[in-house]
Enzyme design. Sequence first.
Site, PDB file in Angstrom:
ATOM      1  N   ASP A   1      33.208  27.381  50.038  1.00 41.21           N
ATOM      2  CA  ASP A   1      32.126  27.022  50.681  1.00 41.21           C
ATOM      3  C   ASP A   1      32.472  25.304  50.656  1.00 41.21           C
ATOM      4  O   ASP A   1      33.560  24.790  50.200  1.00 41.21           O
ATOM      5  CB  ASP A   1      30.830  27.183  49.711  1.00 41.21           C
ATOM      6  CG  ASP A   1      30.643  26.499  48.433  1.00 41.21           C
ATOM      7  OD1 ASP A   1      31.719  25.850  48.078  1.00 41.21           O
ATOM      8  OD2 ASP A   1      29.760  26.845  47.976  1.00 41.21           O
TER       9      ASP A   1
ATOM     10  N   CYS B   1      34.004  27.659  44.934  1.00 42.59           N
ATOM     11  CA  CYS B   1      32.759  27.033  45.298  1.00 42.59           C
ATOM     12  C   CYS B   1      32.530  26.043  44.021  1.00 42.59           C
ATOM     13  O   CYS B   1      33.619  25.612  43.493  1.00 42.59           O
ATOM     14  CB  CYS B   1      31.611  27.971  44.906  1.00 42.59           C
ATOM     15  SG  CYS B   1      31.209  29.043  43.487  1.00 42.59           S
TER      16      CYS B   1
ATOM     17  N   THR C   1      31.084  26.255  41.345  1.00 39.07           N
ATOM     18  CA  THR C   1      31.177  27.038  39.724  1.00 39.07           C
ATOM     19  C   THR C   1      32.133  28.031  39.640  1.00 39.07           C
ATOM     20  O   THR C   1      32.432  28.428  38.572  1.00 39.07           O
ATOM     21  CB  THR C   1      29.698  27.323  39.065  1.00 39.07           C
ATOM     22  OG1 THR C   1      29.261  28.388  40.228  1.00 39.07           O
ATOM     23  CG2 THR C   1      28.926  26.092  39.225  1.00 39.07           C
ATOM     24  N   GLY C   2      32.414  28.788  40.878  1.00 35.64           N
ATOM     25  CA  GLY C   2      33.110  29.828  40.800  1.00 35.64           C
ATOM     26  C   GLY C   2      32.192  31.306  40.437  1.00 35.64           C
ATOM     27  O   GLY C   2      32.448  32.275  40.703  1.00 35.64           O
TER      28      GLY C   2
ATOM     29  N   GLY D   1      28.856  32.005  41.740  1.00 33.33           N
ATOM     30  CA  GLY D   1      28.370  32.591  42.977  1.00 33.33           C
ATOM     31  C   GLY D   1      29.295  33.451  43.896  1.00 33.33           C
ATOM     32  O   GLY D   1      28.980  34.543  44.233  1.00 33.33           O
TER      33      GLY D   1
ATOM     34  N   HIS E   1      44.625  42.546  31.483  1.00 39.57           N
ATOM     35  CA  HIS E   1      43.505  43.728  30.990  1.00 39.57           C
ATOM     36  C   HIS E   1      42.767  44.268  32.048  1.00 39.57           C
ATOM     37  O   HIS E   1      42.385  45.518  32.015  1.00 39.57           O
ATOM     38  CB  HIS E   1      42.583  43.058  29.990  1.00 39.57           C
ATOM     39  CG  HIS E   1      43.314  43.075  28.574  1.00 39.57           C
ATOM     40  ND1 HIS E   1      42.569  42.889  27.525  1.00 39.57           N
ATOM     41  CD2 HIS E   1      44.764  42.754  28.303  1.00 39.57           C
ATOM     42  CE1 HIS E   1      43.506  42.606  26.477  1.00 39.57           C
ATOM     43  NE2 HIS E   1      44.631  42.573  26.719  1.00 39.57           N
ATOM     44  N   ASN E   2      42.447  43.170  32.952  1.00 37.81           N
ATOM     45  CA  ASN E   2      41.285  43.842  33.923  1.00 37.81           C
ATOM     46  C   ASN E   2      42.018  43.947  35.254  1.00 37.81           C
ATOM     47  O   ASN E   2      41.359  44.024  36.512  1.00 37.81           O
ATOM     48  CB  ASN E   2      40.279  42.622  34.314  1.00 37.81           C
ATOM     49  CG  ASN E   2      39.786  42.130  32.600  1.00 37.81           C
ATOM     50  OD1 ASN E   2      39.781  41.160  32.357  1.00 37.81           O
ATOM     51  ND2 ASN E   2      39.158  43.129  31.999  1.00 37.81           N
TER      52      ASN E   2
ATOM     53  N   HIS F   1      44.413  50.040  29.575  1.00 33.28           N
ATOM     54  CA  HIS F   1      43.628  49.285  30.452  1.00 33.28           C
ATOM     55  C   HIS F   1      43.379  49.919  31.834  1.00 33.28           C
ATOM     56  O   HIS F   1      42.339  49.835  32.461  1.00 33.28           O
ATOM     57  CB  HIS F   1      44.260  47.959  30.718  1.00 33.28           C
ATOM     58  CG  HIS F   1      44.425  47.096  29.404  1.00 33.28           C
ATOM     59  ND1 HIS F   1      43.132  46.558  28.672  1.00 33.28           N
ATOM     60  CD2 HIS F   1      45.375  46.987  28.659  1.00 33.28           C
ATOM     61  CE1 HIS F   1      43.632  46.121  27.760  1.00 33.28           C
ATOM     62  NE2 HIS F   1      44.960  46.185  27.595  1.00 33.28           N
TER      63      HIS F   1
HETATM   64  C1  RB5 Z   1      26.527  24.725  46.129  1.00 25.82           C
HETATM   65  O1  RB5 Z   1      25.921  23.733  45.993  1.00 25.82           O
HETATM   66  C2  RB5 Z   1      26.669  25.509  44.924  1.00 25.82           C
HETATM   67  O2  RB5 Z   1      25.660  26.397  44.510  1.00 25.82           O
HETATM   68  C3  RB5 Z   1      27.837  26.658  45.083  1.00 25.82           C
HETATM   69  O3  RB5 Z   1      29.094  25.899  45.712  1.00 25.82           O
HETATM   70  C4  RB5 Z   1      28.182  27.528  43.900  1.00 25.82           C
HETATM   71  O4  RB5 Z   1      28.697  26.793  42.860  1.00 25.82           O
HETATM   72  C5  RB5 Z   1      27.456  28.717  43.702  1.00 25.82           C
HETATM   73  O5  RB5 Z   1      27.741  29.413  42.649  1.00 25.82           O
END
Ligand code: RB5
Length: 145
Positions: free
Chosen positions: A7, A64, A66-67, A69, A97-98, A132
């Site tokens: 994103d 994204c 945080t990774g 979402g 493992h996964n 595994h």
């Molecule tokens: C966008 O602001 C943020 O919510 C998205 O990049 C992500 O971190 C969602 O998990």
Amino acid sequence: MIAIGADHAGFEYKEKIKELLKSMGLEFQDFGTHSKESTDYPDYAHSVAAAVSSGKAEYGILICGTGIGMSIVANKHNGVRACNVESTEGARLAREHNNANVLALGARLTSWEKAKEIIRTFFSTKFDGGRHQRRIEKIHTLTKL
Ligand code: RB5
């Protein structure tokens, strides 16, 4: 082939990751986004995960903020095992493992230097198999519910 998507928060890392994959001799397809304009991460996670689920891509990379979402969405697709990792140790274990086939990175939480190490580790580590493999099969079997 590696399907890659991000994103707006992950766009800059995606562009750098494409250069990194080229330098590693790995083939990829870019599923967007193509600018820093605000977008919705599920759109890109669904596209990349669908490519992995169908076999069109062997692996996926999603970025994204945080990774988190991205990994939540990707794991809704059959056969997808997405991992959101922030350490090389996590990347190694997710492969060993996964048998993780989608790597989700958080551009706001992980430095670029660390992200590069995570990607190199992820793509140079093989699945351990054995016990595994049995556990992987249970991930995709819902008969125990
Ligand atoms: C966008 O602001 C943020 O919510 C998205 O990049 C992500 O971190 C969602 O998990």
